[in-house]
Design an enzyme around this catalytic site. Sequence first.
Site, PDB file in Angstrom:
ATOM      1  N   ARG A 171       0.826  -1.202   0.000  1.00  0.00           N
ATOM      2  CA  ARG A 171       0.000   0.000   0.000  1.00  0.00           C
ATOM      3  C   ARG A 171       0.864   1.257   0.000  1.00  0.00           C
ATOM      4  O   ARG A 171       2.014   1.232   0.401  1.00  0.00           O
ATOM      5  CB  ARG A 171      -0.935   0.012   1.209  1.00  0.00           C
ATOM      6  CG  ARG A 171      -2.141  -0.918   1.039  1.00  0.00           C
ATOM      7  CD  ARG A 171      -3.075  -0.878   2.225  1.00  0.00           C
ATOM      8  NE  ARG A 171      -2.453  -1.458   3.397  1.00  0.00           N
ATOM      9  CZ  ARG A 171      -1.965  -0.761   4.405  1.00  0.00           C
ATOM     10  NH1 ARG A 171      -2.043   0.556   4.412  1.00  0.00           N
ATOM     11  NH2 ARG A 171      -1.398  -1.375   5.435  1.00  0.00           N
ATOM     12  N   LYS A 316      -8.406  -2.356   1.456  1.00  0.00           N
ATOM     13  CA  LYS A 316      -8.264  -1.486   2.611  1.00  0.00           C
ATOM     14  C   LYS A 316      -9.025  -0.169   2.434  1.00  0.00           C
ATOM     15  O   LYS A 316      -9.392   0.470   3.418  1.00  0.00           O
ATOM     16  CB  LYS A 316      -6.786  -1.251   2.917  1.00  0.00           C
ATOM     17  CG  LYS A 316      -6.150  -2.454   3.640  1.00  0.00           C
ATOM     18  CD  LYS A 316      -6.914  -2.812   4.917  1.00  0.00           C
ATOM     19  CE  LYS A 316      -6.103  -3.541   5.954  1.00  0.00           C
ATOM     20  NZ  LYS A 316      -5.953  -4.974   5.739  1.00  0.00           N
ATOM     21  N   HIS A 335      -9.642  -4.034  12.952  1.00  0.00           N
ATOM     22  CA  HIS A 335      -8.611  -4.673  12.133  1.00  0.00           C
ATOM     23  C   HIS A 335      -8.163  -5.916  12.896  1.00  0.00           C
ATOM     24  O   HIS A 335      -7.189  -5.900  13.638  1.00  0.00           O
ATOM     25  CB  HIS A 335      -7.433  -3.712  11.919  1.00  0.00           C
ATOM     26  CG  HIS A 335      -6.433  -4.212  10.919  1.00  0.00           C
ATOM     27  ND1 HIS A 335      -5.104  -3.868  10.955  1.00  0.00           N
ATOM     28  CD2 HIS A 335      -6.566  -5.027   9.849  1.00  0.00           C
ATOM     29  CE1 HIS A 335      -4.462  -4.451   9.945  1.00  0.00           C
ATOM     30  NE2 HIS A 335      -5.332  -5.168   9.272  1.00  0.00           N
ATOM     31  N   SER A 353      -0.020  -5.278  10.344  1.00  0.00           N
ATOM     32  CA  SER A 353       0.340  -6.145   9.243  1.00  0.00           C
ATOM     33  C   SER A 353       1.524  -7.045   9.615  1.00  0.00           C
ATOM     34  O   SER A 353       2.531  -6.568  10.137  1.00  0.00           O
ATOM     35  CB  SER A 353       0.702  -5.270   8.047  1.00  0.00           C
ATOM     36  OG  SER A 353       0.904  -6.072   6.927  1.00  0.00           O
ATOM     37  N   LYS A 357      -2.384 -12.193  12.362  1.00  0.00           N
ATOM     38  CA  LYS A 357      -3.847 -12.300  12.362  1.00  0.00           C
ATOM     39  C   LYS A 357      -4.323 -13.454  11.489  1.00  0.00           C
ATOM     40  O   LYS A 357      -5.115 -14.294  11.908  1.00  0.00           O
ATOM     41  CB  LYS A 357      -4.492 -10.991  11.844  1.00  0.00           C
ATOM     42  CG  LYS A 357      -4.311  -9.811  12.764  1.00  0.00           C
ATOM     43  CD  LYS A 357      -5.031  -8.578  12.252  1.00  0.00           C
ATOM     44  CE  LYS A 357      -4.554  -8.103  10.892  1.00  0.00           C
ATOM     45  NZ  LYS A 357      -3.130  -7.714  10.867  1.00  0.00           N
ATOM     46  N   THR A 358      -3.829 -13.476  10.253  1.00  0.00           N
ATOM     47  CA  THR A 358      -4.275 -14.522   9.324  1.00  0.00           C
ATOM     48  C   THR A 358      -3.754 -15.886   9.763  1.00  0.00           C
ATOM     49  O   THR A 358      -4.505 -16.863   9.847  1.00  0.00           O
ATOM     50  CB  THR A 358      -3.805 -14.197   7.891  1.00  0.00           C
ATOM     51  OG1 THR A 358      -4.361 -12.936   7.518  1.00  0.00           O
ATOM     52  CG2 THR A 358      -4.252 -15.259   6.899  1.00  0.00           C
ATOM     53  N   ASP A 372      -9.143 -10.754   8.851  1.00  0.00           N
ATOM     54  CA  ASP A 372      -8.571  -9.388   8.832  1.00  0.00           C
ATOM     55  C   ASP A 372      -9.489  -8.230   9.224  1.00  0.00           C
ATOM     56  O   ASP A 372      -9.022  -7.250   9.758  1.00  0.00           O
ATOM     57  CB  ASP A 372      -7.996  -9.115   7.440  1.00  0.00           C
ATOM     58  CG  ASP A 372      -7.012  -7.960   7.399  1.00  0.00           C
ATOM     59  OD1 ASP A 372      -6.012  -8.011   8.136  1.00  0.00           O
ATOM     60  OD2 ASP A 372      -7.245  -7.011   6.643  1.00  0.00           O
ATOM     61  N   ARG A 437       1.582 -12.470  -1.561  1.00  0.00           N
ATOM     62  CA  ARG A 437       0.260 -12.664  -0.960  1.00  0.00           C
ATOM     63  C   ARG A 437      -0.580 -13.673  -1.728  1.00  0.00           C
ATOM     64  O   ARG A 437      -0.438 -13.824  -2.940  1.00  0.00           O
ATOM     65  CB  ARG A 437      -0.502 -11.339  -0.977  1.00  0.00           C
ATOM     66  CG  ARG A 437       0.065 -10.272  -0.075  1.00  0.00           C
ATOM     67  CD  ARG A 437      -0.593 -10.325   1.280  1.00  0.00           C
ATOM     68  NE  ARG A 437      -0.049  -9.304   2.168  1.00  0.00           N
ATOM     69  CZ  ARG A 437      -0.540  -9.054   3.377  1.00  0.00           C
ATOM     70  NH1 ARG A 437      -1.582  -9.731   3.834  1.00  0.00           N
ATOM     71  NH2 ARG A 437      -0.008  -8.143   4.139  1.00  0.00           N
TER      72      ARG A 437
HETATM   73  N1  LIG Z   1       5.462 -16.936  16.056  1.00  0.00           N
HETATM   74  C1  LIG Z   1       4.780 -16.535  15.003  1.00  0.00           C
HETATM   75  N2  LIG Z   1       3.479 -16.192  15.122  1.00  0.00           N
HETATM   76  C2  LIG Z   1       2.784 -15.756  14.068  1.00  0.00           C
HETATM   77  N3  LIG Z   1       3.284 -15.642  12.816  1.00  0.00           N
HETATM   78  C3  LIG Z   1       4.566 -15.995  12.624  1.00  0.00           C
HETATM   79  C4  LIG Z   1       5.362 -16.449  13.704  1.00  0.00           C
HETATM   80  N4  LIG Z   1       6.588 -16.710  13.224  1.00  0.00           N
HETATM   81  C5  LIG Z   1       6.567 -16.431  11.913  1.00  0.00           C
HETATM   82  N5  LIG Z   1       5.352 -16.013  11.519  1.00  0.00           N
HETATM   83  C6  LIG Z   1       5.001 -15.585  10.144  1.00  0.00           C
HETATM   84  O1  LIG Z   1       4.577 -14.231  10.210  1.00  0.00           O
HETATM   85  C7  LIG Z   1       3.606 -13.962   9.218  1.00  0.00           C
HETATM   86  C8  LIG Z   1       2.331 -13.431   9.847  1.00  0.00           C
HETATM   87  O2  LIG Z   1       1.567 -12.902   8.792  1.00  0.00           O
HETATM   88  P1  LIG Z   1      -0.006 -12.814   8.718  1.00  0.00           P
HETATM   89  O3  LIG Z   1      -0.407 -13.021   7.312  1.00  0.00           O
HETATM   90  O4  LIG Z   1      -0.658 -13.707   9.715  1.00  0.00           O
HETATM   91  O5  LIG Z   1      -0.149 -11.291   9.108  1.00  0.00           O
HETATM   92  P2  LIG Z   1      -1.458 -10.441   9.345  1.00  0.00           P
HETATM   93  O6  LIG Z   1      -1.457  -9.995  10.764  1.00  0.00           O
HETATM   94  O7  LIG Z   1      -2.625 -11.201   8.886  1.00  0.00           O
HETATM   95  O8  LIG Z   1      -1.146  -9.164   8.431  1.00  0.00           O
HETATM   96  P3  LIG Z   1      -2.015  -8.373   7.324  1.00  0.00           P
HETATM   97  O9  LIG Z   1      -2.936  -7.472   8.080  1.00  0.00           O
HETATM   98  O10 LIG Z   1      -1.002  -7.629   6.552  1.00  0.00           O
HETATM   99  O11 LIG Z   1      -2.732  -9.374   6.515  1.00  0.00           O
HETATM  100  C9  LIG Z   1       3.346 -15.255   8.498  1.00  0.00           C
HETATM  101  O12 LIG Z   1       4.129 -15.260   7.345  1.00  0.00           O
HETATM  102  C10 LIG Z   1       3.829 -16.308   9.512  1.00  0.00           C
HETATM  103  O13 LIG Z   1       4.254 -17.493   8.907  1.00  0.00           O
HETATM  104  O1  LIG Z   2      -3.474  -3.907   3.289  1.00  0.00           O
HETATM  105  C1  LIG Z   2      -2.630  -4.727   2.935  1.00  0.00           C
HETATM  106  O2  LIG Z   2      -1.960  -4.640   1.925  1.00  0.00           O
HETATM  107  C2  LIG Z   2      -2.433  -5.933   3.737  1.00  0.00           C
HETATM  108  C3  LIG Z   2      -3.046  -5.860   5.034  1.00  0.00           C
HETATM  109  O3  LIG Z   2      -3.928  -6.615   5.327  1.00  0.00           O
HETATM  110  C4  LIG Z   2      -2.582  -4.825   5.968  1.00  0.00           C
HETATM  111  O4  LIG Z   2      -1.645  -4.088   5.655  1.00  0.00           O
HETATM  112  O5  LIG Z   2      -3.144  -4.756   7.066  1.00  0.00           O
HETATM  113 CA   LIG Z   3      -3.913 -10.948   7.042  1.00  0.00          CA
HETATM  114 MN   LIG Z   4      -4.719  -6.359   7.313  1.00  0.00          MN
END
Ligand SMILES: Nc1ncnc2c1ncn2[C@@H]1O[C@H](COP(=O)(O)OP(=O)(O)OP(=O)(O)O)[C@@H](O)[C@H]1O
Ligand SMILES: O=C([O-])CC(=O)C(=O)O
Ligand SMILES: [Ca+2]
Ligand SMILES: [Mn+2]
Length: 653
Positions: A171, A316, A335, A353, A357-358, A372, A437
């Site tokens: 972004r 977003k 979020h 990010s 979360k995911t 998310d 992604r």
């Molecule tokens: N201990 C841990 N706990 C959680 N995630 C971990 C850990 N160690 C490594 N990771 C890695 O960190 C990343 C967490 O990314 P995730 O997609 O869950 O982020 P998100 O909070 O959903 O962000 P976004 O809002 O950008 O989607 C993953 O690639 C995961 O494999």
């Molecule tokens: O928005 C994006 O590109 C990915 C995301 O989920 C974040 O940043 O929270």
């Molecule tokens: Ca996510």
């Molecule tokens: Mn997000």
Amino acid sequence: MTEKGTGGVSTPRTPLKSILTAKVKGIPHDVDGTVKAQTLEELHSLQRKRSAPNTPLQGTPTAFVNLSEDERQRLQLQSISASLASGTRGTGPKVVRGDPGGCKSRAVTHVAHHHIEAPIISVSDSALKFTHVLYNLSPGELYEQALKYEKGSFLTSSGAVATLSGAKTGRSPRDKRVVIDDITQDELWWGKGSPNIEMDEHTFMVNRERAVDYLNSLEKVFVNDQFLNWDPKNRIKVRIVSCRAYHSLFMHNMCIRPTIEELENFGTPDFTIYNAGQFPCNRYTHYMTSSTSIDINLTRKEMVILGTQYAGEMKKGLFSLMHYLMPKRQILSLHSGCNMGKDGDVALFFGLSGTGKTTLSTDHNRFLIGDDEHCWSDDGVSNIEGGCYAKCIDLSKEKEPDIWNAIKFGTVLENVVFDEHTREVDYTDKSVTENTRAAYPIEFIPNAKIPCVGPHPKNVILLACDAFGVLPPVSKLSLAQTMYHFISGYTALVAGTVDDIKEPTATFSSCFGAAFLMLHPTKYAAMLAEKMQKHGATGWLVNTGWCGGSYGTGNRIKLSYTRKIIDSIHSGNLSNATYEKTKVFGLEIPSEIEGVPAEILRPENAWADKEAYKNTLLKLAGLFKNNFETFMEYKIGEGNKLTEEIRAAGPIF
Ligand SMILES: Nc1ncnc2c1ncn2[C@@H]1O[C@H](COP(=O)(O)OP(=O)(O)OP(=O)(O)O)[C@@H](O)[C@H]1O
Ligand SMILES: O=C([O-])CC(=O)C(=O)O
Ligand SMILES: [Ca+2]
Ligand SMILES: [Mn+2]
């Protein structure tokens, strides 16, 4: 490969019998010669069964049942032409349904824009051409469009389509603009710390015109009519006009997909995105500081994207919209990820990010409500979206099997690298970006909870990826501490999502998503406090980042340990553990958790260099304190009582 005696054909469609029963002696004929076509073209047309109509109507949807299929399609095209109307010429483009190569039936010629009163005769070349509309195509159709027409789109070995998002792989928050007008001036969060950089209505119209003209200059555009929010009482209808099959498929996956009946009743969208991301904005335009501009106009209910093809902007952008619309209805937008146990216990996962979360909401032993974006209303929680957007850097089948298996036909893979020949994706490859992604529909996760709604949360888990390595892997929070950390929104931003950031650095982002907030953070925080209190939810702080040292010295906490920690929160075991309070942050840390080495639970023990630990801890505490200063002038709760309590819940040193 083929068995001998079957004529060397691998799958003999014509049984041997038919040759024996041939009508004319001597010459073998096909089975009674009943090909129902006279030409190859006819034969090919037999292959495709006509699907049911899926046509939305403009205005009230009551009379649609009485309309002929032709009339429905005409109204649908009229609605799309109106969406694409120029602000200055006062007319919508001539639109026609289907691929430019296909038949040109059911055209709609320019629809006069209802905002402009005097009819303007528009004589321009753009008024003479047709714009083809590819409306709510299916994944199969979108695959074909992508593979045929979009450079950089390829089929991978798992069936997912891999594509490139162009120059932007994350972004561009600095290029976000929000229209300031009589309404939004008082309602929104502006100024220091706010993500909402102002733009006037006129400049918005300049950019809108640029986007619309660009879209209309194309041979074809994609239109998605979809929903946001699984709570039927608070569902929002969105229309996304875009120029790439990739964008259309991304939104197909990420928004809620309407049924055929829902689409027939769609009517006028509540919000429209004009994604002309392939085309830059004009830097001579007022307020433009780069060639990228992402503009939201809440009053017009429109969003314009110029100069970035990163699909996350659409996702977003809509989330920002929900952050405006939902609080007006006393609904808290979050979020966060969200899942539910077999007994109906719901957990929210907040975090910036890359904090997990995911990853952590996708849990094989629990039902996934969403990864998310959620709403928390008086009825419970609901997912805003219809899909997930997982980071896939270093993705492995062993560690994240459900996400791995979701990467199949229908899934969009952004910016990944794959073997040219085998088409196997190499998830470790960061050649294009670290922010690779996968976007897939939520039902690709086997234990998705459909519809994506659940009861009031029991646990509220705040995720921080602490690059300093001083926050404990888990701590139990009081309500005031939960608020303190929610308002602070700390993490060490891990490379990738936001353009330009390559190394982890400490970041504070209110409500774990300041970039998407429309109102002041304290508004959301006060709502969260009230809801948590009312429904008796417990707050937790989980560090998914470093332990045993800062980034560079220590290591990231193993995902398997974090999962064990999360399991013990869900099961209720952790609530009954014995706790010890840490110095400075005053966090309650458990002495043991099954399956997690006890020495990592206390960061102090995990660090070899105790002096370095202490200094780093104080450094981080200082950063927290500085960051929180800006919130001290705001009042939270009745008579400002909560503000004091929340401040006192921060680090003391
Ligand atoms: N201990 C841990 N706990 C959680 N995630 C971990 C850990 N160690 C490594 N990771 C890695 O960190 C990343 C967490 O990314 P995730 O997609 O869950 O982020 P998100 O909070 O959903 O962000 P976004 O809002 O950008 O989607 C993953 O690639 C995961 O494999
Ligand atoms: O928005 C994006 O590109 C990915 C995301 O989920 C974040 O940043 O929270
Ligand atoms: Ca996510
Ligand atoms: Mn997000």
